[in-house]
Write an enzyme that holds these catalytic residues in place. Structure first.
Site, PDB file in Angstrom:
ATOM      1  N   ASP A 249      52.985 129.650  40.688  1.00 49.34           N
ATOM      2  CA  ASP A 249      52.860 128.753  41.817  1.00 49.34           C
ATOM      3  C   ASP A 249      51.512 128.283  42.357  1.00 49.34           C
ATOM      4  OD1 ASP A 249      52.701 130.778  43.246  1.00 49.34           O
ATOM      5  OD2 ASP A 249      54.293 130.405  44.826  1.00 49.34           O
TER       6      ASP A 249
ATOM      7  N   ASP B  35      48.304 128.075  46.943  1.00 55.08           N
ATOM      8  CA  ASP B  35      49.429 128.716  46.612  1.00 55.08           C
ATOM      9  C   ASP B  35      50.755 128.171  47.272  1.00 55.08           C
ATOM     10  OD1 ASP B  35      51.020 130.746  46.175  1.00 55.08           O
ATOM     11  OD2 ASP B  35      50.074 132.421  47.203  1.00 55.08           O
TER      12      ASP B  35
ATOM     13  N   HIS C 284      65.712 127.395  37.925  1.00 56.24           N
ATOM     14  CA  HIS C 284      64.392 127.340  37.360  1.00 56.24           C
ATOM     15  C   HIS C 284      64.006 125.940  36.730  1.00 56.24           C
ATOM     16  CE1 HIS C 284      63.100 131.579  37.826  1.00 56.24           C
ATOM     17  NE2 HIS C 284      64.408 131.604  37.744  1.00 56.24           N
TER      18      HIS C 284
END
Length: 103
Positions: A88, A45, A58
């Site tokens: 993510d 993560d 983005h």
């Protein structure tokens, strides 16, 4: 032929071109059905990834995710699999883990 293409599309994350969460579920079911090999799951993560998107946009965030996916894929063993779990988050399935002590 078309059916195989649709299955691939359904099981692939378009940004990273890695298998997606749906593919992970199917893959793990197959591994569990085989029952004769040990495997390990590695969850990754990316901390504070929102900051990248907020600071650089983005498109830059997507490019970074794509690069991270490629880097993970290039560093794992041949029989292992890298998956974009979502957002993510990535998962690596390490097959044929023989010794828990080495982990």
């Amino acid at each position: 032929q078309r059916e195989l293409e649709l299955i691939k599309l359904a099981d692939t994350d378009m940004l990273t071109e890695l298998p997606n969460r749906r593919a992970l579920t199917n893959y793990l079911e197959k591994l569990c059905d085989e029952g004769d090999s040990k495997f390990a799951l590695v969850f990754i993560d990316l901390d504070n990834f929102k900051t990248i998107n907020d600071t650089f946009g983005h498109l830059e965030g997507d490019e970074l995710l794509s690069g991270i996916g490629k880097a993970i894929k290039n560093k794992i063993r041949g029989g292992d699999i890298a998956i974009r779990f979502g957002g993510d988050e990535f998962v690596i399935v390490l097959k044929k883990v023989d010794n828990e002590e080495k982990m």
